[in-house]
Design a protein around this motif. Structure first.
Motif, PDB file in Angstrom:
ATOM      1  N   PRO A 114     -23.402  28.487 -27.747  1.00  0.00           N
ATOM      2  CA  PRO A 114     -22.177  27.799 -28.294  1.00  0.00           C
ATOM      3  C   PRO A 114     -21.055  27.846 -27.295  1.00  0.00           C
ATOM      4  N   PHE A 115     -20.891  28.741 -26.602  1.00  0.00           N
ATOM      5  CA  PHE A 115     -19.533  28.707 -25.493  1.00  0.00           C
ATOM      6  C   PHE A 115     -19.965  27.515 -24.546  1.00  0.00           C
ATOM      7  N   ASP A 116     -21.016  27.262 -24.179  1.00  0.00           N
ATOM      8  CA  ASP A 116     -21.070  26.129 -23.316  1.00  0.00           C
ATOM      9  C   ASP A 116     -20.889  24.805 -23.867  1.00  0.00           C
ATOM     10  N   PRO A 130      -7.298   9.800 -29.109  1.00  0.00           N
ATOM     11  CA  PRO A 130      -6.840  11.056 -30.067  1.00  0.00           C
ATOM     12  C   PRO A 130      -7.712  11.038 -31.231  1.00  0.00           C
ATOM     13  N   ASP A 131      -8.162   9.826 -31.689  1.00  0.00           N
ATOM     14  CA  ASP A 131      -9.170   9.758 -32.917  1.00  0.00           C
ATOM     15  C   ASP A 131     -10.462  10.275 -32.436  1.00  0.00           C
ATOM     16  N   GLU A 132     -10.971  10.389 -31.278  1.00  0.00           N
ATOM     17  CA  GLU A 132     -12.286  10.766 -30.746  1.00  0.00           C
ATOM     18  C   GLU A 132     -12.281  12.193 -30.519  1.00  0.00           C
ATOM     19  N   SER A 133     -11.002  12.628 -30.092  1.00  0.00           N
ATOM     20  CA  SER A 133     -11.005  14.133 -29.657  1.00  0.00           C
ATOM     21  C   SER A 133     -11.190  15.048 -30.778  1.00  0.00           C
ATOM     22  N   ARG A 134     -11.993  16.342 -30.496  1.00  0.00           N
ATOM     23  CA  ARG A 134     -12.273  17.194 -31.393  1.00  0.00           C
ATOM     24  C   ARG A 134     -11.184  18.346 -31.644  1.00  0.00           C
ATOM     25  N   LYS A 135     -10.073  18.293 -30.701  1.00  0.00           N
ATOM     26  CA  LYS A 135      -8.814  19.175 -30.765  1.00  0.00           C
ATOM     27  C   LYS A 135      -9.153  20.567 -31.189  1.00  0.00           C
ATOM     28  N   TYR A 136     -10.204  21.134 -30.485  1.00  0.00           N
ATOM     29  CA  TYR A 136     -10.486  22.541 -30.688  1.00  0.00           C
ATOM     30  C   TYR A 136      -9.346  23.329 -29.931  1.00  0.00           C
ATOM     31  N   SER A 137      -8.675  24.435 -30.608  1.00  0.00           N
ATOM     32  CA  SER A 137      -7.923  25.223 -30.033  1.00  0.00           C
ATOM     33  C   SER A 137      -8.275  26.342 -29.167  1.00  0.00           C
ATOM     34  N   SER A 138      -9.487  26.558 -29.078  1.00  0.00           N
ATOM     35  CA  SER A 138     -10.289  27.681 -28.263  1.00  0.00           C
ATOM     36  C   SER A 138     -11.560  27.555 -28.522  1.00  0.00           C
ATOM     37  N   VAL A 139     -12.425  28.128 -27.487  1.00  0.00           N
ATOM     38  CA  VAL A 139     -13.798  27.958 -27.543  1.00  0.00           C
ATOM     39  C   VAL A 139     -14.536  28.647 -28.941  1.00  0.00           C
ATOM     40  N   PHE A 140     -13.498  29.607 -29.288  1.00  0.00           N
ATOM     41  CA  PHE A 140     -13.841  30.501 -30.715  1.00  0.00           C
ATOM     42  C   PHE A 140     -13.693  29.631 -31.771  1.00  0.00           C
ATOM     43  N   ASN A 141     -12.565  28.834 -31.777  1.00  0.00           N
ATOM     44  CA  ASN A 141     -12.509  27.938 -32.719  1.00  0.00           C
ATOM     45  C   ASN A 141     -13.413  26.974 -32.796  1.00  0.00           C
ATOM     46  N   VAL A 143     -16.593  27.265 -32.064  1.00  0.00           N
ATOM     47  CA  VAL A 143     -17.828  27.861 -32.548  1.00  0.00           C
ATOM     48  C   VAL A 143     -17.651  27.962 -34.196  1.00  0.00           C
ATOM     49  N   ILE A 144     -16.571  28.697 -34.510  1.00  0.00           N
ATOM     50  CA  ILE A 144     -16.475  28.728 -36.081  1.00  0.00           C
ATOM     51  C   ILE A 144     -16.425  27.500 -36.828  1.00  0.00           C
ATOM     52  N   SER A 145     -15.571  26.383 -36.128  1.00  0.00           N
ATOM     53  CA  SER A 145     -15.849  24.908 -36.720  1.00  0.00           C
ATOM     54  C   SER A 145     -17.097  24.585 -36.885  1.00  0.00           C
ATOM     55  N   SER A 146     -17.886  24.682 -35.849  1.00  0.00           N
ATOM     56  CA  SER A 146     -19.577  24.322 -35.931  1.00  0.00           C
ATOM     57  C   SER A 146     -20.208  24.972 -36.865  1.00  0.00           C
ATOM     58  N   TYR A 147     -20.161  26.371 -36.997  1.00  0.00           N
ATOM     59  CA  TYR A 147     -20.819  27.086 -37.959  1.00  0.00           C
ATOM     60  C   TYR A 147     -20.397  26.520 -39.279  1.00  0.00           C
ATOM     61  N   LYS A 148     -19.207  26.560 -39.804  1.00  0.00           N
ATOM     62  CA  LYS A 148     -18.910  26.239 -40.892  1.00  0.00           C
ATOM     63  C   LYS A 148     -19.713  24.709 -41.317  1.00  0.00           C
ATOM     64  N   LEU A 152     -26.026  28.337 -38.023  1.00  0.00           N
ATOM     65  CA  LEU A 152     -26.343  28.663 -37.053  1.00  0.00           C
ATOM     66  C   LEU A 152     -27.236  27.592 -36.154  1.00  0.00           C
ATOM     67  N   SER A 153     -27.917  26.736 -37.138  1.00  0.00           N
ATOM     68  CA  SER A 153     -28.606  25.762 -36.440  1.00  0.00           C
ATOM     69  C   SER A 153     -27.672  24.658 -35.839  1.00  0.00           C
ATOM     70  N   LYS A 154     -26.474  24.403 -36.198  1.00  0.00           N
ATOM     71  CA  LYS A 154     -25.720  23.557 -35.375  1.00  0.00           C
ATOM     72  C   LYS A 154     -25.015  24.265 -34.205  1.00  0.00           C
ATOM     73  N   VAL A 155     -24.568  25.523 -34.340  1.00  0.00           N
ATOM     74  CA  VAL A 155     -24.020  26.218 -33.182  1.00  0.00           C
ATOM     75  C   VAL A 155     -25.155  26.186 -32.195  1.00  0.00           C
ATOM     76  N   TYR A 156     -26.247  26.553 -32.644  1.00  0.00           N
ATOM     77  CA  TYR A 156     -27.175  26.776 -31.241  1.00  0.00           C
ATOM     78  C   TYR A 156     -28.116  25.342 -30.981  1.00  0.00           C
ATOM     79  N   ARG A 157     -27.571  24.404 -31.744  1.00  0.00           N
ATOM     80  CA  ARG A 157     -28.393  23.050 -31.253  1.00  0.00           C
ATOM     81  C   ARG A 157     -28.112  23.136 -29.607  1.00  0.00           C
ATOM     82  N   CYS A 158     -28.850  22.468 -29.090  1.00  0.00           N
ATOM     83  CA  CYS A 158     -28.829  22.370 -27.569  1.00  0.00           C
ATOM     84  C   CYS A 158     -29.318  23.543 -26.916  1.00  0.00           C
ATOM     85  N   ALA A 159     -29.861  24.653 -27.785  1.00  0.00           N
ATOM     86  CA  ALA A 159     -30.031  25.866 -27.084  1.00  0.00           C
ATOM     87  C   ALA A 159     -31.369  25.608 -26.127  1.00  0.00           C
ATOM     88  N   PHE A 160     -32.432  24.909 -26.299  1.00  0.00           N
ATOM     89  CA  PHE A 160     -33.426  24.441 -25.540  1.00  0.00           C
ATOM     90  C   PHE A 160     -33.004  24.293 -24.117  1.00  0.00           C
TER      91      PHE A 160
END
Length: 286
Positions: A114-116, A130-141, A143-148, A152-160
């Motif tokens: 998730p951090f990577d 600006p339209d394509e930018s995801r505009k995350y304020s931090s890595v934790f923001n 991860v939380i946005s992805s989880y919502k 977890l399946s979205k958060v850990y997509r690309c885990a392999f």
């Protein structure tokens, strides 16, 4: 052979050294990520020019905080698990070192997925509109946005692919370095000399770059892609071959060398210096 006590000290020595190297080489790493994750064929010169035009010289520090946060967690896990594994058995065979390094890298790569992923997305925002930018304020923001959005399946997509990358990175940097360090240490020319650490880390960095670049390219494209753009890392590989041919797996290889080799060199010279200063055992210890 390093000291057998205070194993935790080696964890933090490795984390400090590796994170410091990440901070120093971050501008090169940023350019590398932008070259290798870009769907179009672009050169590092084009990326450097675009960063300077959009952000100025300070643009090369873009997302430095995110990259540092990710590197701290990743380094502690890699060095920690590797040192624990090395001490669990007395074997000095390269096969055993490579196995322990692969396992530690696999675990660390999976955990920091998730951090990577957020680090890659925040770094690539620098050249997005600006339209394509995801505009995350931090890595934790991020991860939380992805989880919502997908749990977890979205958060850990690309885990392999992240785990495979961690595995190869650890084998190249940890196991190869340790093996070469011991080989050079036994020679008359390099015995009891910093040259053994320098040469071992230099070669380990080169080996790591060669084996990791194809996986790194696939990982970066997959992590930066939208949810429905690719079904899996295999889908990314097929598309990469169709668009760029097999040479596409080694796109950005030159800038990868410029980042990984100096980073490996800085990591181990600083690591051995910390071990020497704090009497943890060092590259001159029998």
């Amino acid at each position: 052979m390093r000291g057998q006590e205070n194993v935790e000290a080696y964890w933090f020595a490795g984390a400090i050294a590796n994170t410091t190297a990440q901070i120093i080489t971050h501008p090169i790493d940023l350019v590398r990520m932008l070259v290798q994750s870009n769907a179009k064929k672009v050169s590092s010169r084009d990326i450097v020019k675009e960063i300077l035009e959009k952000q100025g010289i300070l643009g090369f520090t873009f997302s430095l905080r995110t990259a540092t946060q990710r590197q701290i967690v990743y380094s502690i896990m890699r060095f920690g698990l590797y040192e624990m594994g090395r001490r669990a058995e007395s074997s000095e065979h390269f096969y055993y070192k490579a196995t322990v390094a692969a396992e530690s890298g696999l675990a660390a790569g999976f955990f920091v997925t998730p951090f990577d992923k957020m680090n890659v997305r925040m770094c690539t925002d620098i050249i997005k509109s600006p339209d394509e930018s995801r505009k995350y304020s931090s890595v934790f923001n991020g991860v939380i946005s992805s989880y919502k959005k997908g749990g977890l399946s979205k958060v850990y997509r690309c885990a392999f692919i992240s785990s495979v990358r961690g595995m190869l990175m650890s084998v190249g940097q940890l196991a190869v370095y340790d093996e070469l360090r011991e080989v050079f240490f036994k020679t008359e020319r390099f015995k009891e000399n910093w040259h053994s650490c320098f040469m071992a880390s230099l070669i380990a960095g080169g080996v790591t770059t060669i084996i990791i670049t194809p996986v790194e390219v696939v990982k970066l494209i997959f992590m930066d892609a939208s949810r429905y753009q690719y079904r899996s890392s295999l889908d990314v590989m097929r598309t990469l071959v169709q668009v760029h041919g097999y040479r596409g797996f080694y796109r950005g290889i030159f800038v990868s060398f410029l980042r990984i080799v100096p980073s490996t060199l800085l990591t181990y010279l600083l690591y051995e210096w910390i071990c020497l200063e704090f009497n943890l055992g060092n590259c001159f210890s029998d």
